[in-house]
Design an enzyme around this catalytic site. Structure first.
Site, PDB file in Angstrom:
ATOM      1  N   TYR A 149     -14.628   2.810   0.774  1.00 23.56           N
ATOM      2  CA  TYR A 149     -14.508   3.073   2.230  1.00 23.56           C
ATOM      3  C   TYR A 149     -14.950   1.661   3.213  1.00 23.56           C
ATOM      4  O   TYR A 149     -16.026   1.077   2.811  1.00 23.56           O
ATOM      5  CB  TYR A 149     -15.264   4.090   2.620  1.00 23.56           C
ATOM      6  CG  TYR A 149     -15.345   4.494   3.979  1.00 23.56           C
ATOM      7  CD1 TYR A 149     -14.053   5.101   4.683  1.00 23.56           C
ATOM      8  CD2 TYR A 149     -16.141   4.221   5.035  1.00 23.56           C
ATOM      9  CE1 TYR A 149     -13.819   5.412   5.711  1.00 23.56           C
ATOM     10  CE2 TYR A 149     -16.140   4.704   6.369  1.00 23.56           C
ATOM     11  CZ  TYR A 149     -15.016   5.229   6.722  1.00 23.56           C
ATOM     12  OH  TYR A 149     -14.733   5.445   8.068  1.00 23.56           O
ATOM     13  N   ASP A 244     -18.364  -6.101   1.417  1.00 21.85           N
ATOM     14  CA  ASP A 244     -18.606  -5.228   2.457  1.00 21.85           C
ATOM     15  C   ASP A 244     -19.799  -4.559   2.254  1.00 21.85           C
ATOM     16  O   ASP A 244     -20.060  -3.593   1.181  1.00 21.85           O
ATOM     17  CB  ASP A 244     -17.542  -4.063   2.799  1.00 21.85           C
ATOM     18  CG  ASP A 244     -17.898  -2.952   3.728  1.00 21.85           C
ATOM     19  OD1 ASP A 244     -18.943  -3.065   4.278  1.00 21.85           O
ATOM     20  OD2 ASP A 244     -16.980  -2.065   3.815  1.00 21.85           O
ATOM     21  N   LYS A 272     -24.798  -0.188   9.696  1.00 21.50           N
ATOM     22  CA  LYS A 272     -25.866   0.826   9.380  1.00 21.50           C
ATOM     23  C   LYS A 272     -27.221   0.126   9.747  1.00 21.50           C
ATOM     24  O   LYS A 272     -27.726   0.192  10.648  1.00 21.50           O
ATOM     25  CB  LYS A 272     -25.721   1.427   8.050  1.00 21.50           C
ATOM     26  CG  LYS A 272     -24.390   2.124   7.960  1.00 21.50           C
ATOM     27  CD  LYS A 272     -23.978   2.921   6.678  1.00 21.50           C
ATOM     28  CE  LYS A 272     -22.922   3.791   7.043  1.00 21.50           C
ATOM     29  NZ  LYS A 272     -21.693   3.426   6.104  1.00 21.50           N
TER      30      LYS A 272
HETATM   31  C1  LIG Z   1     -20.225   3.325   6.859  1.00 14.72           C
HETATM   32  C2  LIG Z   1     -19.258   2.066   6.302  1.00 14.72           C
HETATM   33  C3  LIG Z   1     -18.237   1.681   6.899  1.00 14.72           C
HETATM   34  C4  LIG Z   1     -18.059   1.983   8.405  1.00 14.72           C
HETATM   35  O1  LIG Z   1     -19.125   1.777   9.260  1.00 14.72           O
HETATM   36  P1  LIG Z   1     -19.183   2.552  10.710  1.00 14.72           P
HETATM   37  O2  LIG Z   1     -20.280   2.360  11.330  1.00 14.72           O
HETATM   38  O3  LIG Z   1     -19.090   3.795  10.185  1.00 14.72           O
HETATM   39  O4  LIG Z   1     -17.998   2.102  11.197  1.00 14.72           O
HETATM   40  C5  LIG Z   1     -17.645   0.501   6.470  1.00 14.72           C
HETATM   41  N1  LIG Z   1     -18.037   0.056   5.056  1.00 14.72           N
HETATM   42  C6  LIG Z   1     -19.101   0.700   4.432  1.00 14.72           C
HETATM   43  C7  LIG Z   1     -19.256   0.249   3.005  1.00 14.72           C
HETATM   44  C8  LIG Z   1     -19.663   1.783   4.893  1.00 14.72           C
HETATM   45  O5  LIG Z   1     -20.383   2.465   4.223  1.00 14.72           O
END
Ligand SMILES: *Cc1c(COP(=O)(O)O)cnc(C)c1O
Length: 435
Positions: A149, A244, A272
């Site tokens: 994701y 990511d 985060k």
């Molecule tokens: C949570 C998450 C996102 C998206 O971040 P948001 O602040 O919810 O937009 C993107 N990449 C990873 C790996 C994530 O866990």
């Protein structure tokens, strides 16, 4: 041992109201408790590792706002930093000293990026990183992995079908097919699939993007060799490797998964934890690559609230604590002891459940398989057991994320007593879920 269901009268009433205001009653879909029992709990407050809901139920929290709260709720250092900024203004749309401070803290403790750009969410960070990769390489296609994701931007809301290499098929309505066609989705941990993609789309692939450790579809821990293979094959083909690290950044260590695996990705994204609980995201890379970002370069990216002073203050306070020597070692030891205790119980009782863990992340998989490294190795039917465990845990005052595909987090605010209470509750719940 049977225990009574918690009362959810207030939460249920609030949820009924919320359904009139928001689609599904929520502002982010997974909060709706659709894949677990009952209605969502409306949270009133949090302190350290504890949460209180609208009915006055108290929980020990392992969702931790989906990862950001590595220091728990209501950390006094973060709170004071935010409070002292509040009297000075909430937003200026002009540079502040605080942005420099957070950048200095990050860049002087992270050898994998030279320059950084702050945004307001993980989604924005990754979306911008993709644009940067495309602008830098002057190529359009990106490769992502099934089960990873990367936020909800169009290019990345694409899932895989079956087969060696699957063309993008939108997994969300509203993503134009022409966008999805630029995203190639393959299975994790499959070298041949990636080699085939680079053959089929020679000189067209801008970037391969992977989560530092895939942790949004179970915890799919990749072999070190595979990650190094990714680094090598992207380099050979003139494509960028985007890590990511929205979950793993500042979670596996101050330098995240890049340092864990000992590789240098081309672009890294954060979110985060980086904002200490406030909405912050970021992406970073070498001087050379970041030189392509506007106003230095031709890749445009902007934000009215980017580098927001209150959010920066929270990030500085949080990351200053995380940068202290020994912080991560301690948290990892705590997590490992917690997991080992449960593993011994699982073995002794011959339960069909595994606990995967890395750093302070853990994930329960109701399966006999010893390794799960691809999304298609998770049996959706096993989620029924998670559902039962989730209900039993809530009834015992333990708050896990409302989906069996989501991982749990241990924070520095979890005390030995919290963990001891949790172990007892998990053991009772596992016996019920596995019976
Ligand atoms: C949570 C998450 C996102 C998206 O971040 P948001 O602040 O919810 O937009 C993107 N990449 C990873 C790996 C994530 O866990």
């Amino acid at each position: 041992m049977q225990v009574q269901d918690i009362s959810r009268e207030q939460s249920a009433q609030l949820f009924d109201k919320a359904k009139n205001y928001f689609p599904g009653g929520v502002n982010s879909p997974v909060r709706a408790f659709k894949s677990v029992y009952g209605t969502p709990l409306f949270i009133e407050r949090g302190d350290k590792a504890h949460l209180w809901d609208a009915d006055g139920n108290e929980f020990i929290d392992y969702c931790c706002s989906w990862g950001p709260l590595i220091l728990g709720h209501n950390n006094p250092h973060i709170r004071e930093a935010v409070e002292s900024q509040l009297g000075k203004g909430l937003s200026f749309g002009a540079p502040t000293r605080l942005e420099n401070e957070l950048a200095e803290l990050i860049l002087s403790n992270n050898r994998y990026i030279d320059k950084i750009r702050f945004v307001s969410s993980g989604t924005e960070a990754v979306m911008s990183a993709i644009r940067l990769a495309r602008g830098y390489t002057q190529r359009d296609k990106i490769v992502k992995f099934e089960g990873c994701y990367h936020g909800h931007s169009d290019s990345l809301l694409v899932k895989a079908g079956s087969g060696l290499v699957t063309f993008g098929e939108t997994s969300s309505a509203g993503v134009p097919k022409t966008f999805a066609d630029e995203t190639i989705v393959i299975a994790l941990h499959d070298r041949e699939a990636l080699q085939q993609v680079f053959k089929d789309f020679k000189d067209q692939i801008a970037a391969v993007i992977i989560e530092g450790v895939p942790a949004n579809n179970g915890l799919l821990i990749q072999d070190r060799e595979y990650i190094h293979f990714l680094r090598d094959i992207t380099k050979t083909n003139g494509s960028l490797l985007i890590f990511d690290e929205v979950i793993t950044g500042f979670r596996l260590g101050f330098e995240g998964a890049a340092h864990h695996y000992g590789i240098q990705p081309d672009i890294l994204t954060y979110g985060k934890i980086i904002g200490g609980g406030m909405p912050v995201g970021a992406y970073g890379a070498s001087q050379e690559i970041m030189g392509h970002i506007s106003p230095d370069g031709v890749v445009y990216q902007a934000g009215t609230l980017s580098g927001n002073p209150v959010a920066m203050a929270a990030g500085i306070a949080a990351l200053s604590i995380l940068a202290q020597p020994g912080f991560y070692e301690k948290l990892e030891q705590t997590t490992l002891a917690f997991v080992e205790n449960l593993r011994a119980f699982i073995d002794k009782n011959q339960l069909e459940v595994q606990i995967f863990t890395i750093g302070s992340i853990f994930w329960f998989a109701f399966t006999a398989q010893q390794k799960i490294q691809r999304a298609d190795q998770i049996d959706p039917a096993s989620m029924e057991r998670y559902k039962i465990m989730h209900r039993e845990l809530l009834n015992r005052g333990i708050y896990f994320g409302p989906s069996g595909y989501e991982v749990g987090f241990i924070s520095a605010a979890h005390t030995a007593e919290d963990l001891e209470t949790t172990l007892i509750a998990i053991k009772e719940s596992l016996l019920i879920a596995c019976s």
